[in-house]
Design a protein around this motif. Structure first.
Motif, PDB file in Angstrom:
ATOM      1  N   CYS A   1      61.784  25.939 -69.358  1.00 40.48           N
ATOM      2  CA  CYS A   1      60.771  25.272 -70.321  1.00 40.48           C
ATOM      3  C   CYS A   1      61.422  26.074 -71.606  1.00 40.48           C
ATOM      4  O   CYS A   1      61.162  27.354 -71.914  1.00 40.48           O
ATOM      5  CB  CYS A   1      59.532  25.314 -70.559  1.00 40.48           C
ATOM      6  SG  CYS A   1      58.917  24.547 -71.881  1.00 40.48           S
TER       7      CYS A   1
ATOM      8  N   TYR B   1      55.114  19.683 -66.317  1.00 41.29           N
ATOM      9  CA  TYR B   1      55.242  19.430 -67.647  1.00 41.29           C
ATOM     10  C   TYR B   1      54.939  20.788 -68.031  1.00 41.29           C
ATOM     11  O   TYR B   1      54.104  21.698 -67.743  1.00 41.29           O
ATOM     12  CB  TYR B   1      53.929  18.841 -68.210  1.00 41.29           C
ATOM     13  CG  TYR B   1      54.200  17.173 -68.085  1.00 41.29           C
ATOM     14  CD1 TYR B   1      53.497  16.630 -66.864  1.00 41.29           C
ATOM     15  CD2 TYR B   1      54.628  16.427 -68.902  1.00 41.29           C
ATOM     16  CE1 TYR B   1      53.561  15.150 -66.587  1.00 41.29           C
ATOM     17  CE2 TYR B   1      54.906  15.248 -68.625  1.00 41.29           C
ATOM     18  CZ  TYR B   1      54.225  14.455 -67.495  1.00 41.29           C
ATOM     19  OH  TYR B   1      54.459  13.147 -67.118  1.00 41.29           O
TER      20      TYR B   1
ATOM     21  N   LEU C   1      62.547  25.761 -62.613  1.00 39.84           N
ATOM     22  CA  LEU C   1      62.083  25.086 -63.796  1.00 39.84           C
ATOM     23  C   LEU C   1      62.176  26.022 -65.026  1.00 39.84           C
ATOM     24  O   LEU C   1      61.664  27.162 -65.164  1.00 39.84           O
ATOM     25  CB  LEU C   1      61.057  24.290 -63.779  1.00 39.84           C
ATOM     26  CG  LEU C   1      60.459  23.368 -62.633  1.00 39.84           C
ATOM     27  CD1 LEU C   1      59.316  22.870 -62.566  1.00 39.84           C
ATOM     28  CD2 LEU C   1      61.845  22.538 -62.397  1.00 39.84           C
TER      29      LEU C   1
ATOM     30  N   GLY D   1      64.188  20.044 -62.720  1.00 36.56           N
ATOM     31  CA  GLY D   1      63.757  19.062 -61.513  1.00 36.56           C
ATOM     32  C   GLY D   1      64.706  18.549 -60.944  1.00 36.56           C
ATOM     33  O   GLY D   1      65.424  18.105 -61.293  1.00 36.56           O
ATOM     34  N   GLU D   2      64.626  18.248 -59.795  1.00 38.09           N
ATOM     35  CA  GLU D   2      65.438  17.659 -58.668  1.00 38.09           C
ATOM     36  C   GLU D   2      64.940  17.266 -57.200  1.00 38.09           C
ATOM     37  O   GLU D   2      63.700  17.797 -57.018  1.00 38.09           O
ATOM     38  CB  GLU D   2      66.772  18.388 -58.592  1.00 38.09           C
ATOM     39  CG  GLU D   2      66.492  19.597 -58.015  1.00 38.09           C
ATOM     40  CD  GLU D   2      68.070  20.205 -58.048  1.00 38.09           C
ATOM     41  OE1 GLU D   2      68.453  20.746 -59.036  1.00 38.09           O
ATOM     42  OE2 GLU D   2      68.687  20.446 -56.937  1.00 38.09           O
TER      43      GLU D   2
ATOM     44  N   THR E   1      59.713  16.914 -66.134  1.00 40.30           N
ATOM     45  CA  THR E   1      60.729  16.862 -65.439  1.00 40.30           C
ATOM     46  C   THR E   1      60.357  16.741 -63.920  1.00 40.30           C
ATOM     47  O   THR E   1      59.230  17.339 -63.383  1.00 40.30           O
ATOM     48  CB  THR E   1      61.422  18.313 -65.251  1.00 40.30           C
ATOM     49  OG1 THR E   1      62.602  18.073 -64.697  1.00 40.30           O
ATOM     50  CG2 THR E   1      60.812  19.542 -64.874  1.00 40.30           C
ATOM     51  N   GLN E   2      61.107  15.847 -63.222  1.00 37.26           N
ATOM     52  CA  GLN E   2      60.628  15.338 -61.665  1.00 37.26           C
ATOM     53  C   GLN E   2      60.888  16.320 -60.885  1.00 37.26           C
ATOM     54  O   GLN E   2      62.276  16.747 -60.391  1.00 37.26           O
ATOM     55  CB  GLN E   2      61.122  13.844 -61.554  1.00 37.26           C
ATOM     56  CG  GLN E   2      61.003  13.418 -60.164  1.00 37.26           C
ATOM     57  CD  GLN E   2      59.535  12.996 -60.233  1.00 37.26           C
ATOM     58  OE1 GLN E   2      58.924  12.223 -60.904  1.00 37.26           O
ATOM     59  NE2 GLN E   2      58.880  13.552 -59.310  1.00 37.26           N
TER      60      GLN E   2
ATOM     61  N   GLU F   1      61.724  20.468 -70.966  1.00 40.54           N
ATOM     62  CA  GLU F   1      61.847  21.068 -69.578  1.00 40.54           C
ATOM     63  C   GLU F   1      63.212  21.020 -68.874  1.00 40.54           C
ATOM     64  O   GLU F   1      63.656  19.670 -69.324  1.00 40.54           O
ATOM     65  CB  GLU F   1      60.793  20.543 -68.753  1.00 40.54           C
ATOM     66  CG  GLU F   1      59.284  20.935 -69.086  1.00 40.54           C
ATOM     67  CD  GLU F   1      58.740  19.781 -69.944  1.00 40.54           C
ATOM     68  OE1 GLU F   1      57.735  19.400 -70.026  1.00 40.54           O
ATOM     69  OE2 GLU F   1      59.656  19.020 -70.643  1.00 40.54           O
ATOM     70  N   SER F   2      63.650  21.512 -67.864  1.00 40.18           N
ATOM     71  CA  SER F   2      64.810  21.092 -67.269  1.00 40.18           C
ATOM     72  C   SER F   2      64.658  21.836 -65.854  1.00 40.18           C
ATOM     73  O   SER F   2      63.744  22.730 -65.655  1.00 40.18           O
ATOM     74  CB  SER F   2      65.939  21.722 -67.788  1.00 40.18           C
ATOM     75  OG  SER F   2      66.011  23.011 -67.882  1.00 40.18           O
TER      76      SER F   2
END
Length: 127
Positions: A22, A95, A20, A9-10, A121-122, A6-7
């Motif tokens: 995945c 997730y 997001l 997140g911010e 990712t948060q 995953e990528s």
């Protein structure tokens, strides 16, 4: 085996948007359903959205309907989660998950349906 990364997140302000991604690799031809789940501190894992890989049928949690949208890029083996009108209660680790069972009685909203998971990712939404 399927690997998921995953990528996206911010930290974002309430009312803002995030997308997001995945990325799936490995035996992706075995994927039947892709899902997004989230988990906030002290809370249980919660279903967000899912999509069947071949037919593109989508599923959403009531809490995100009309604000979030799940989509896919088959050529890149990527599933996206567009999140609009974000709220502080959307803050969580998100997730990505993949289901490779040929047949499963479980609903796409059940986390036990999925046998592969990304690292998360948060997403933090400030008020």
């Amino acid at each position: 085996q399927v690997q998921l990364v995953e990528s996206g997140g911010e930290l974002v302000q309430a009312g803002g948007s995030l997308r997001l991604s995945c990325a799936a690799s490995g035996r992706t031809f075995n994927i039947y359903t892709m899902g997004w789940f989230r988990q906030a501190p002290g809370k249980e894992r919660e279903f967000v959205a899912a999509m069947t890989w071949s037919s593109g049928i989508t599923y959403y949690a009531d809490s995100v309907k009309g604000r979030f949208s799940i989509s896919r890029d088959n050529a890149k083996n990527t599933v996206l989660l567009q999140m609009n009108s974000l709220k502080p209660e959307d803050t969580a680790i998100y997730y990505c998950a993949a289901d490779t069972a040929a047949w499963s009685p479980r609903s796409p909203s059940e986390y036990k349906k999925y046998n592969f998971w990304g690292q998360g990712t948060q997403v933090t939404v400030s008020s």
